[in-house]
Motif scaffolding. Sequence first.
Motif, PDB file in Angstrom:
ATOM      1  N   VAL A 180       0.726  -1.077  -0.043  1.00 56.32           N
ATOM      2  CA  VAL A 180       0.092  -0.188   0.024  1.00 56.32           C
ATOM      3  C   VAL A 180       0.755   1.378   0.030  1.00 56.32           C
ATOM      4  O   VAL A 180       1.663   1.642   1.102  1.00 56.32           O
TER       5      VAL A 180
ATOM      6  N   ALA B 268       0.736   4.671   2.935  1.00 53.63           N
ATOM      7  CA  ALA B 268      -0.013   3.961   3.921  1.00 53.63           C
ATOM      8  C   ALA B 268       0.419   4.595   5.457  1.00 53.63           C
ATOM      9  O   ALA B 268      -0.221   3.938   6.299  1.00 53.63           O
TER      10      ALA B 268
ATOM     11  N   THR C 252      -6.378   1.095   4.937  1.00 55.37           N
ATOM     12  CA  THR C 252      -6.426  -0.346   4.219  1.00 55.37           C
ATOM     13  C   THR C 252      -5.567  -1.081   4.589  1.00 55.37           C
ATOM     14  O   THR C 252      -5.673  -2.455   4.610  1.00 55.37           O
ATOM     15  N   ALA C 253      -4.278  -0.711   4.972  1.00 49.65           N
ATOM     16  CA  ALA C 253      -3.183  -1.560   5.607  1.00 49.65           C
ATOM     17  C   ALA C 253      -3.839  -2.332   6.705  1.00 49.65           C
ATOM     18  O   ALA C 253      -3.536  -3.528   6.659  1.00 49.65           O
TER      19      ALA C 253
ATOM     20  N   VAL D 113       1.569  -7.138   4.822  1.00 47.23           N
ATOM     21  CA  VAL D 113       1.327  -5.797   4.359  1.00 47.23           C
ATOM     22  C   VAL D 113       2.693  -4.987   4.311  1.00 47.23           C
ATOM     23  O   VAL D 113       3.419  -4.680   5.369  1.00 47.23           O
TER      24      VAL D 113
ATOM     25  N   VAL E 143       3.869  -1.392   4.458  1.00 46.54           N
ATOM     26  CA  VAL E 143       3.405   0.051   4.523  1.00 46.54           C
ATOM     27  C   VAL E 143       4.365   1.035   4.073  1.00 46.54           C
ATOM     28  O   VAL E 143       5.358   1.411   4.763  1.00 46.54           O
TER      29      VAL E 143
ATOM     30  N   ALA F  49       3.763  -7.263   8.928  1.00 51.16           N
ATOM     31  CA  ALA F  49       3.840  -6.017   8.291  1.00 51.16           C
ATOM     32  C   ALA F  49       5.356  -5.404   8.530  1.00 51.16           C
ATOM     33  O   ALA F  49       6.024  -5.567   9.337  1.00 51.16           O
TER      34      ALA F  49
END
Length: 248
Positions: A7, A10, A18-19, A29, A31, A54
């Motif tokens: 994303v 982010a 969204t993340a 994810v 970021v 993440a």
Amino acid sequence: MDQVLLVTGASRGIGAATALLAAEKGYAVAVNYATNRHAADEVVASIRAIGGRAIAMQGDVAHEDQVMALFEHVDRELGPLTALVNNAGVVDMKSRVDEMSHERLRRMFDINVIGSIICAREAVRRMSTLHGGRGGAIVNVSSAASRLGAPGQYVDYAAAKGAIDAFTVGLAKEVAAEGIRVNAVRPGLIETDIHASGGIPDRVAQLAHQVPMQRGGTALEVAQAIVWLLSPDASYTTMSLVDVSGGR
């Protein structure tokens, strides 16, 4: 194998929402942020707190070399990319077109248009079955401004988002047979701090009366549309421009 999502932009607003939501759905994810490392780290910490994977990655999408490095970092740290959300974007101070500088226009299109196209290019190179990938999904964050024009405030921003709409349609057709779906969301008046960066922090309150639903939206409401478009639930949806605008 993990679903791996990048994303852009982010660290705040729609990108951060969204993340977080994608992580709740099981995505690993990346970021991305341009300058605000602290905010990106907070998003990563929130994802890890719910047991998700993440990492925060710096990269200004206006610079091709930084985009290349960003995608290579995702490859190394999270694995093969399966999803991209082109969210990074800017507005500028409200202005008429006859007051806009070349510098402003260059920044607007470098980040909002060219950056998104370069990111999509790198995603296609990794996800397309033509290149040995396993398919995936791209969601571009456009704006209701692309059809409203934003006169007297952000016509350049509206024009950039109009370009994103056209890009979404063309790319979707180009890669539909290669396992990649490409869609866009077009948020309306959403309660995020992007309005403050454009010099109108109370813009949502000022214009809420123009929205049939009589309110601004939330970043989460936009994120829910984005994550649906990324998901298998949207398996037959491509080339769509989804308005999340309260009817405006």
